[in-house]
Design an enzyme around this catalytic site. Sequence first.
Site, PDB file in Angstrom:
ATOM      1  N   ASP A 171     -47.341  63.805 -12.450  1.00 35.96           N
ATOM      2  CA  ASP A 171     -47.993  65.154 -12.783  1.00 35.96           C
ATOM      3  C   ASP A 171     -48.346  65.087 -14.303  1.00 35.96           C
ATOM      4  O   ASP A 171     -47.857  64.629 -15.156  1.00 35.96           O
ATOM      5  CB  ASP A 171     -47.132  66.249 -12.474  1.00 35.96           C
ATOM      6  CG  ASP A 171     -47.848  67.663 -12.298  1.00 35.96           C
ATOM      7  OD1 ASP A 171     -48.106  68.244 -11.327  1.00 35.96           O
ATOM      8  OD2 ASP A 171     -48.534  68.254 -13.659  1.00 35.96           O
ATOM      9  N   ILE A 172     -49.657  65.560 -14.562  1.00 42.65           N
ATOM     10  CA  ILE A 172     -50.036  65.665 -15.892  1.00 42.65           C
ATOM     11  C   ILE A 172     -49.594  66.645 -16.768  1.00 42.65           C
ATOM     12  O   ILE A 172     -49.489  66.632 -17.842  1.00 42.65           O
ATOM     13  CB  ILE A 172     -51.785  65.761 -15.875  1.00 42.65           C
ATOM     14  CG1 ILE A 172     -52.436  65.470 -17.013  1.00 42.65           C
ATOM     15  CG2 ILE A 172     -52.065  67.269 -15.802  1.00 42.65           C
ATOM     16  CD1 ILE A 172     -53.851  65.175 -16.931  1.00 42.65           C
TER      17      ILE A 172
ATOM     18  N   HIS B 164     -50.854  68.394  -1.653  1.00 41.86           N
ATOM     19  CA  HIS B 164     -50.087  67.500  -2.413  1.00 41.86           C
ATOM     20  C   HIS B 164     -48.663  67.977  -2.424  1.00 41.86           C
ATOM     21  O   HIS B 164     -48.356  69.136  -2.213  1.00 41.86           O
ATOM     22  CB  HIS B 164     -50.461  67.559  -3.842  1.00 41.86           C
ATOM     23  CG  HIS B 164     -50.754  68.764  -4.645  1.00 41.86           C
ATOM     24  ND1 HIS B 164     -51.732  69.405  -4.145  1.00 41.86           N
ATOM     25  CD2 HIS B 164     -50.074  69.346  -5.184  1.00 41.86           C
ATOM     26  CE1 HIS B 164     -51.761  70.778  -4.952  1.00 41.86           C
ATOM     27  NE2 HIS B 164     -50.675  70.695  -5.606  1.00 41.86           N
TER      28      HIS B 164
ATOM     29  N   HIS C  70     -45.016  68.206  -4.226  1.00 39.28           N
ATOM     30  CA  HIS C  70     -44.465  68.068  -5.926  1.00 39.28           C
ATOM     31  C   HIS C  70     -42.857  67.305  -5.549  1.00 39.28           C
ATOM     32  O   HIS C  70     -42.103  67.618  -4.540  1.00 39.28           O
ATOM     33  CB  HIS C  70     -44.371  69.316  -6.359  1.00 39.28           C
ATOM     34  CG  HIS C  70     -45.563  70.031  -6.633  1.00 39.28           C
ATOM     35  ND1 HIS C  70     -46.002  69.924  -8.081  1.00 39.28           N
ATOM     36  CD2 HIS C  70     -46.369  70.731  -6.035  1.00 39.28           C
ATOM     37  CE1 HIS C  70     -47.305  70.625  -8.028  1.00 39.28           C
ATOM     38  NE2 HIS C  70     -47.486  71.190  -7.150  1.00 39.28           N
TER      39      HIS C  70
ATOM     40  N   GLU D 292     -53.078  75.341  -6.836  1.00 36.83           N
ATOM     41  CA  GLU D 292     -54.228  75.236  -7.812  1.00 36.83           C
ATOM     42  C   GLU D 292     -55.347  74.151  -7.556  1.00 36.83           C
ATOM     43  O   GLU D 292     -56.393  74.097  -7.808  1.00 36.83           O
ATOM     44  CB  GLU D 292     -53.831  75.036  -9.188  1.00 36.83           C
ATOM     45  CG  GLU D 292     -53.071  76.428  -9.877  1.00 36.83           C
ATOM     46  CD  GLU D 292     -52.456  76.306 -11.080  1.00 36.83           C
ATOM     47  OE1 GLU D 292     -52.566  75.160 -11.548  1.00 36.83           O
ATOM     48  OE2 GLU D 292     -51.923  77.208 -11.517  1.00 36.83           O
ATOM     49  N   VAL D 293     -54.568  73.047  -6.834  1.00 32.56           N
ATOM     50  CA  VAL D 293     -55.806  72.107  -6.358  1.00 32.56           C
ATOM     51  C   VAL D 293     -55.697  72.124  -5.118  1.00 32.56           C
ATOM     52  O   VAL D 293     -54.848  72.021  -4.124  1.00 32.56           O
ATOM     53  CB  VAL D 293     -55.190  70.760  -7.107  1.00 32.56           C
ATOM     54  CG1 VAL D 293     -55.776  69.541  -6.442  1.00 32.56           C
ATOM     55  CG2 VAL D 293     -55.218  70.686  -8.484  1.00 32.56           C
TER      56      VAL D 293
HETATM   57  P1  AMP Z   1     -50.506  73.132  -7.236  1.00 34.25           P
HETATM   58  O1  AMP Z   1     -50.171  74.357  -8.434  1.00 34.25           O
HETATM   59  O2  AMP Z   1     -49.387  72.970  -6.456  1.00 34.25           O
HETATM   60  O3  AMP Z   1     -51.766  73.176  -6.611  1.00 34.25           O
HETATM   61  O4  AMP Z   1     -50.345  72.034  -8.452  1.00 34.25           O
HETATM   62  C1  AMP Z   1     -51.269  71.159  -8.915  1.00 34.25           C
HETATM   63  C2  AMP Z   1     -50.704  70.217  -9.967  1.00 34.25           C
HETATM   64  O5  AMP Z   1     -51.534  69.295 -10.355  1.00 34.25           O
HETATM   65  C3  AMP Z   1     -50.216  70.770 -11.047  1.00 34.25           C
HETATM   66  O6  AMP Z   1     -48.684  70.436 -11.290  1.00 34.25           O
HETATM   67  C4  AMP Z   1     -51.073  70.029 -12.284  1.00 34.25           C
HETATM   68  O7  AMP Z   1     -50.469  69.882 -13.329  1.00 34.25           O
HETATM   69  C5  AMP Z   1     -51.565  68.949 -11.562  1.00 34.25           C
HETATM   70  N1  AMP Z   1     -52.532  68.153 -11.908  1.00 34.25           N
HETATM   71  C6  AMP Z   1     -53.847  68.898 -12.146  1.00 34.25           C
HETATM   72  N2  AMP Z   1     -54.717  67.763 -12.526  1.00 34.25           N
HETATM   73  C7  AMP Z   1     -53.891  66.543 -12.618  1.00 34.25           C
HETATM   74  C8  AMP Z   1     -54.348  65.166 -12.895  1.00 34.25           C
HETATM   75  N3  AMP Z   1     -55.692  64.811 -13.425  1.00 34.25           N
HETATM   76  N4  AMP Z   1     -53.348  64.257 -12.903  1.00 34.25           N
HETATM   77  C9  AMP Z   1     -52.220  64.707 -12.470  1.00 34.25           C
HETATM   78  N5  AMP Z   1     -51.718  65.964 -12.103  1.00 34.25           N
HETATM   79  C10 AMP Z   1     -52.739  66.964 -12.173  1.00 34.25           C
END
Ligand code: AMP
Length: 117
Positions: A33-34, A103, A105, A98-99
């Site tokens: 995770d970034i 996915h 975690h 958010e994405v």
């Molecule tokens: P969620 O809130 O469950 O949708 O988690 C999205 C996660 O994606 C967050 O923990 C972000 O830090 C992570 N994230 C967003 N962009 C990237 C990226 N380019 N590479 C790795 N992790 C990312």
Amino acid sequence: MENSTDCIFCKIAEGEMSTNFLYEGENVIAFDDINPQAPVHALIVPRAHIASMNDVGSAADNLVGRMFHVARDIAKQKGIDKTGYQLLIRTGRDGGQEVDHIHLHLTGGKELGLNVG
Ligand code: AMP
Ligand code: ZN
């Protein structure tokens, strides 16, 4: 909803955006995770663009199982299998997603509370 053209996880899966891959399988990938929330914070992601848990049809049951297997293997690879870890799939607005590409975690490396806030 994001489509696969502007989805960051699709871009990572297609090699259009660089990342630190922890696993690159036929159907599932994993990377750090970034913005890590724990000493170990990995994301386990299907290559296919599935927006959320709500969009997992029965055909993808094996895929979700595979995601959990990969998470388990990465926990071992990172050396947190014995100390413990959490696996979390946020879904939708109230779930904090958010994405919009499903996915899982994987967090660990410190004592974690149950994050319900
Ligand atoms: P969620 O809130 O469950 O949708 O988690 C999205 C996660 O994606 C967050 O923990 C972000 O830090 C992570 N994230 C967003 N962009 C990237 C990226 N380019 N590479 C790795 N992790 C990312
Ligand atoms: Zn996607």
